[in-house]
Design a protein around this motif. Structure first.
Motif, PDB file in Angstrom:
ATOM      1  N   LEU A  88       0.830  -1.197   0.000  1.00  0.00           N
ATOM      2  CA  LEU A  88       0.000   0.000   0.000  1.00  0.00           C
ATOM      3  C   LEU A  88       0.869   1.254   0.000  1.00  0.00           C
ATOM      4  O   LEU A  88       0.541   2.251  -0.663  1.00  0.00           O
ATOM      5  N   GLY A  89       1.984   1.223   0.716  1.00  0.00           N
ATOM      6  CA  GLY A  89       2.903   2.352   0.714  1.00  0.00           C
ATOM      7  C   GLY A  89       3.522   2.569  -0.651  1.00  0.00           C
ATOM      8  O   GLY A  89       3.639   3.704  -1.127  1.00  0.00           O
ATOM      9  N   ILE A  90       3.913   1.477  -1.319  1.00  0.00           N
ATOM     10  CA  ILE A  90       4.500   1.584  -2.658  1.00  0.00           C
ATOM     11  C   ILE A  90       3.470   2.103  -3.649  1.00  0.00           C
ATOM     12  O   ILE A  90       3.784   2.912  -4.526  1.00  0.00           O
ATOM     13  N   TYR A  91       2.220   1.636  -3.501  1.00  0.00           N
ATOM     14  CA  TYR A  91       1.142   2.120  -4.381  1.00  0.00           C
ATOM     15  C   TYR A  91       0.960   3.632  -4.234  1.00  0.00           C
ATOM     16  O   TYR A  91       0.826   4.356  -5.233  1.00  0.00           O
ATOM     17  N   GLN A  92       0.981   4.116  -2.991  1.00  0.00           N
ATOM     18  CA  GLN A  92       0.836   5.553  -2.776  1.00  0.00           C
ATOM     19  C   GLN A  92       1.998   6.333  -3.400  1.00  0.00           C
ATOM     20  O   GLN A  92       1.804   7.421  -3.949  1.00  0.00           O
ATOM     21  N   ASP A  93       3.196   5.763  -3.327  1.00  0.00           N
ATOM     22  CA  ASP A  93       4.353   6.402  -3.971  1.00  0.00           C
ATOM     23  C   ASP A  93       4.136   6.535  -5.474  1.00  0.00           C
ATOM     24  O   ASP A  93       4.467   7.559  -6.079  1.00  0.00           O
ATOM     25  N   GLY A  94       3.593   5.468  -6.084  1.00  0.00           N
ATOM     26  CA  GLY A  94       3.351   5.497  -7.520  1.00  0.00           C
ATOM     27  C   GLY A  94       2.329   6.539  -7.912  1.00  0.00           C
ATOM     28  O   GLY A  94       2.511   7.283  -8.899  1.00  0.00           O
ATOM     29  N   ILE A  95       1.251   6.640  -7.139  1.00  0.00           N
ATOM     30  CA  ILE A  95       0.213   7.636  -7.426  1.00  0.00           C
ATOM     31  C   ILE A  95       0.763   9.046  -7.205  1.00  0.00           C
ATOM     32  O   ILE A  95       0.512   9.968  -7.999  1.00  0.00           O
ATOM     33  N   ALA A  96       1.523   9.237  -6.132  1.00  0.00           N
ATOM     34  CA  ALA A  96       2.112  10.549  -5.858  1.00  0.00           C
ATOM     35  C   ALA A  96       3.075  10.955  -6.975  1.00  0.00           C
ATOM     36  O   ALA A  96       3.151  12.125  -7.352  1.00  0.00           O
ATOM     37  N   HIS A  97       3.802   9.979  -7.510  1.00  0.00           N
ATOM     38  CA  HIS A  97       4.736  10.256  -8.608  1.00  0.00           C
ATOM     39  C   HIS A  97       3.992  10.767  -9.845  1.00  0.00           C
ATOM     40  O   HIS A  97       4.459  11.692 -10.531  1.00  0.00           O
TER      41      HIS A  97
END
Length: 493
Positions: A73-82
């Motif tokens: 979930l943390g990695i997913y948020q990083d991708g969306i933020a990117h």
């Protein structure tokens, strides 16, 4: 270099964990199933001391890299933020962490550690991602598979095969959409706001990361206070003006290191600048007390935990089967008991996703909300299948062999005379007895004194293992004339 290494590792980790939820064949779990067991809360539920200690040691050495490399979930948020950062660069600013939100999140973690899984189901990051992947990503993956299977079949290839695509639980599907939208919007607007305001795992690791050996810090001799590090920090953990880093929020994404044009952000063994030291002196005593209390509580908690296809030829409409009302829900072999399953399961849906017989689905009942339970409208639990026990990362379903499964009674069959075809329609049947893999059903005359009377099933509860084959093949509609009632504690037959 640190940022590139983090992105590469996180990408591989995210792809593999996501595929665990998408792979309906279960083949990937033989190779990469261990990745699900690296997640923090499932490790607590399974009393995996080695994994827990490893996560704590890594955090104490390198900071919260778990949140940016292992947590899906943390990695997913990083991708969306990117993606959002491509539209608007340098959009973040330092925000002081509100103490009440930090302590509330930490309190939630302690509740989870002591077995309050009803809390974990709603806020634990791995389980949230699991529901999103199982209910939203998986149907798309299966539709693509079915398209490939359609063309492959016409080319004489069976590399792909058709699988059913359907909503297993409408309430869980709606909740998964809500989670997906909320997490995505938060990541688009505020980066990792969820991780540092709500996430219980983030609260614990944030507490530990204050004491990590390797930390980010300012090199004040090189820094010109341009503020790029603060504007690139998705966690809003950097105060560039005062040269302060909130280590409880920092997830070691290294965006600040790669974004600093003067090389003023450094990552090495603890060397805090004066501003950080002053802050540490003010909060050191409280932080140490919180750290010791958290570790002690976690250790205590871990120690306690240790002790349907419709084929009618176009002539008639066949009514779909409905699930009977069971007094006791059925849990998979390996669950040991209803209490053990309910206290450990975090509702990640991994077992639901790999079940090849469509027996498992998320419960919509309040007392077992989002936790898997068994029902036999679309299939039955084959005695030779142990896939759910092989993939469960939380210890809610213990790993068992095929031989062990054939001797475990998860429930027992119950006959409902008013639904039975021989009595209701006067037609001979016997499907339940023919398909019972344990030979627990015998067809006997309804009237013992009249050999010509309709034959009905008699269940030997001592031999029945509760697989549901009888319930599944029963032709009675909408409710089967024979159904399985779960056992509170599983037995050996």
């Amino acid at each position: 270099m640190l940022r590139k290494l983090r992105i590469l590792t996180a990408t591989i980790s995210f792809i593999l964990i996501t595929l665990l939820f998408l792979d309906f064949s279960g083949a990937l779990h033989a190779w990469f199933g261990w990745m699900a067991k690296l997640q923090m809360v499932p490790a607590i539920m399974a009393s995996s001391f080695v994994i827990l200690i490893a996560i704590l040691i890594v955090t104490l050495l390198f900071g919260r890299i778990y949140c940016s490399v292992i947590c899906p979930l943390g990695i997913y948020q990083d991708g969306i933020a990117h993606i959002a950062e491509k539209q608007k660069k340098h959009r973040y600013s330092f925000k002081r962490r509100k103490k009440y939100s930090y302590y509330i999140a930490l309190a939630f973690f302690l509740l989870i550690a002591f077995g309050f899984t009803s809390v974990a189901i709603f806020i634990e990051p791995y389980s949230i991602f699991g529901r999103i992947a199982s209910n939203l990503f998986s149907p798309i993956y299966r539709l693509i598979n079915n398209v490939l299977a359609y063309f492959a079949e016409r080319w004489g290839s069976y590399a792909f095969y058709h699988v059913d695509v359907y909503i297993k639980s409408l309430p869980i599907f709606i909740i998964s959409i809500a989670y997906f939208l909320i997490i995505t919007i938060l990541a688009l607007v505020n980066g990792r706001w969820y991780c540092n305001s709500i996430c219980p795992v983030g609260a614990l690791l944030g507490c530990l990361s204050k004491f990590s050996v390797f930390k980010l810090h300012f090199n004040t001799e090189k820094c010109n206070s341009c503020g790029l590090c603060e504007k690139n920090c998705r966690c809003s953990a950097i105060d560039a003006k005062n040269h302060v880093i909130d280590y409880s929020k920092c997830v070691m994404c290294f965006n600040c290191v790669s974004g600093c044009k003067r090389g003023a952000m450094e990552y090495d063994a603890t060397r805090e600048n004066s501003a950080c030291k002053e802050k540490s002196e003010r909060t050191g005593k409280t932080s140490r007390k919180t750290f010791i209390t958290t570790i002690a509580t976690l250790a205590a908690a871990s120690t306690l935990r240790a002790q349907e296809k419709v084929v009618d030829g176009g002539l008639a409409t066949i009514e779909k089967k409905k699930a009977p009302k069971r007094e006791t829900p059925i849990k998979p072999a390996g669950s040991v008991s209803l209490e053990n399953f309910s206290s450990r399961c975090t509702g990640c849906q991994l077992c639901v996703q790999v079940c090849p017989n469509d027996v498992l689905r998320a419960s919509s009942k309040l007392e077992t909300f989002m936790q898997p339970e068994m029902s036999y409208e679309r299939g039955y639990c084959r005695p030779e299948c142990t896939k759910c026990s092989e993939v469960c990362p939380a210890g809610a379903i213990r790993k068992i062999t095929r031989e062990e499964k054939t001797a475990i009674q998860i429930g027992h069959a119950v006959w409902i005379g008013q639904n039975c075809v021989p009595l209701r329609d006067g037609v001979a049947c016997g499907n339940c007895a023919k398909h019972c893999p344990s030979g627990a059903i015998t067809m006997m005359p309804y009237d013992p004194n009249d050999e010509a009377s309709p034959k009905i099933p008699i269940v030997n509860e001592e031999r029945c293992i509760g697989c549901g084959a009888c319930e599944h093949v029963c032709p009675a509609r909408p409710f089967s004339a024979i159904y399985v009632e779960g056992n509170l504690i599983h037995k050996e037959v």
